[in-house]
Design a protein around this motif. Structure first.
Motif, short mmCIF file in Angstrom:
data_model
loop_
_atom_site.label_atom_id
_atom_site.label_comp_id
_atom_site.label_asym_id
_atom_site.label_seq_id
_atom_site.Cartn_x
_atom_site.Cartn_y
_atom_site.Cartn_z
N ALA A 1 0.82 -1.22 0.00
CA ALA A 1 0.00 0.00 0.00
C ALA A 1 0.85 1.26 0.00
N ARG B 1 -3.34 4.47 -3.83
CA ARG B 1 -2.48 5.43 -3.12
C ARG B 1 -1.58 6.18 -4.10
N THR C 1 -1.92 10.22 -4.68
CA THR C 1 -0.82 11.08 -4.26
C THR C 1 -0.09 11.70 -5.45
N GLY D 1 6.40 7.25 -1.13
CA GLY D 1 5.80 5.99 -0.75
C GLY D 1 6.84 4.98 -0.30
#
Length: 415
Positions: A241, A370, A374, A387
């Motif tokens: 994730a 994600r 982002t 990340g």
């Protein structure tokens, strides 16, 4: 140490391939997974071609995740109550039908984003059923002491498919288009289906619970009641994730490599290249005893390698760094799968594999979401590097904070 001694100590353990039923399942999975990955690459590229947006590519995440959660948990419960061979065939046919639908849409030049996402969701439904079923079958086909080796070989075959599929996808998309990619997947599907047909009957052992909400809840309670099992899921969710950059590949290729389909294919295959190499040199994996601590460190290494890859502009270096992360991910996957298969009794394995499928396949979809979201805030590079760094920090904080997981040592028993 001579070369022969090095090979014996570090090369993949191939003893499970001496079991015919396992060998057919392994080979069929490997061939069909090439097509599965080809479809995944084609789907991302097709959606980006239609929308020119990483956000919409990221929406493939929830399109896959929702059916994976629902049907992964349900499929695992059913796998504990019915003949696993039949259930494997049913799930495979559902996935194949979705591939044919993608083929028809591409051939007709359809550009409806909602229809494409819905078809991907059906495809994920088939995978959500076959994933836990196949995982629950393995301990029925091989002796308990060979389960880690069988898992390594499974991940090795999947990694090979994840290398060949995207690389083939780069060539196919450049020369043949989306429809040809889906057609190849539809043909390769036959290998996996043949392997399922040739399996022996795999009726449940002992008492069985009627598949439904109650049996799913029982499986989740089992997870919650075993900290080591729970943490094995938690660290994997963090890895995927937070750090998976897959949804950013189309935009990065557009920005740095002039939209080259070949560059897209190499990036898409890079993580799996590392997994493949790591699997070929995996003989040492079964000898590691502090598996909880080791899991924490290799996932941190994965996150840092992803972050480093996002900071470079050379394609070969990006591929090399992501490949290093892929090798770390392969090792962690083998340990996590073995923890589940050796902890749970047979009447619980389907449900454990259902949760495993939700986490292993659902985590990357959360990662896609994600990354897409982002990227719309911080740009593709910011989403990529941030990340990876967040993954390394989070997994060290969580993994080292749970004593039972930090001190975990496996006790492989006869299955």
């Amino acid at each position: 140490m001579g070369f022969g001694d090095f090979v014996r100590r570090h090369a993949a353990d191939t003893r499970p391939l001496g079991i015919p039923a396992y060998r057919r399942l392994w080979a069929g999975q490997g061939v069909s997974f090439i097509g599965f990955q080809l479809t995944s690459v084609a789907g991302s590229a097709q959606l980006y071609a239609i929308t020119k947006s990483s956000f919409w590519v990221g929406m493939l995440g929830p399109a896959n995740l929702i059916p994976l959660v629902v049907f992964g948990l349900w499929g695992g419960a059913v796998a504990d109550a019915v003949d696993r061979r039949k259930l494997l065939m049913i799930g495979a046919v559902i996935a194949w039908a979705a591939t044919l639908a993608l083929l028809v849409q591409a051939a007709l030049g359809a550009t409806n984003v909602g229809l494409l996402l819905a078809t991907v969701a059906v495809h994920a439904t088939g995978f959500a059923i076959t994933g836990p079923t196949r995982g629950a079958i393995i301990p029925r086909l091989v002796p308990g002491d060979l389960v880690p080796a069988a898992n390594t070989l499974n991940f090795l075959a999947s990694s090979l498919g994840t290398v060949v599929g995207p690389l083939l996808g780069g060539v196919v998309l450049a020369r043949g288009g989306f429809a040809v990619a889906y057609l190849i997947d539809a043909v390769l599907f036959g290998a996996g289906f043949y392997a399922a047909v040739r399996l022996p009957r795999l009726e449940p052992l002992g008492e069985t619970a009627r598949p439904g909400l109650r049996s799913v809840v029982d499986g989740l309670r089992y997870v919650a009641g075993h900290p080591v099992v729970l943490m094995s899921f938690a660290v994997d969710v963090i890895a995927m994730a937070f750090a998976l950059p897959r949804a950013l590949f189309p935009e990065i290729v557009d920005e740095r490599f002039a939209g080259s389909p070949v560059a897209f294919g190499w990036l898409s295959a890079s993580i799996a290249i590392g997994s493949l190499l790591g699997g070929l040199l995996s003989g040492w994996v079964g000898r590691v005893r502090r598996q909880g601590l080791a899991l924490t460190y290799v996932i941190a290494a994965w996150g840092l390698s992803v972050a480093a890859a996002g900071l470079v502009d050379q394609l070969w270096l990006m591929v090399a760094l992501l490949a290093f992360g892929g090798a770390a991910d392969l090792v962690s996957a083998v340990w996590r799968q073995t923890i589940l298969q050796t902890h749970a009794p047979d009447d619980m394995r389907g449900r454990m594999q259902g949760v495993f499928t939700v986490v292993v396949a659902g985590g990357p979809r959360l990662g896609d979401l994600r990354a897409g979201v982002t990227a719309s805030w911080f740009g593709a590079t910011g989403a990529w590097v941030g990340g990876g760094l967040a993954c390394a920090v989070a997994v060290l904080a969580v993994g080292l904070a749970v004593p039972a997981f930090r001190a975990y040592r496996p006790a492989v028993r006869s299955l």
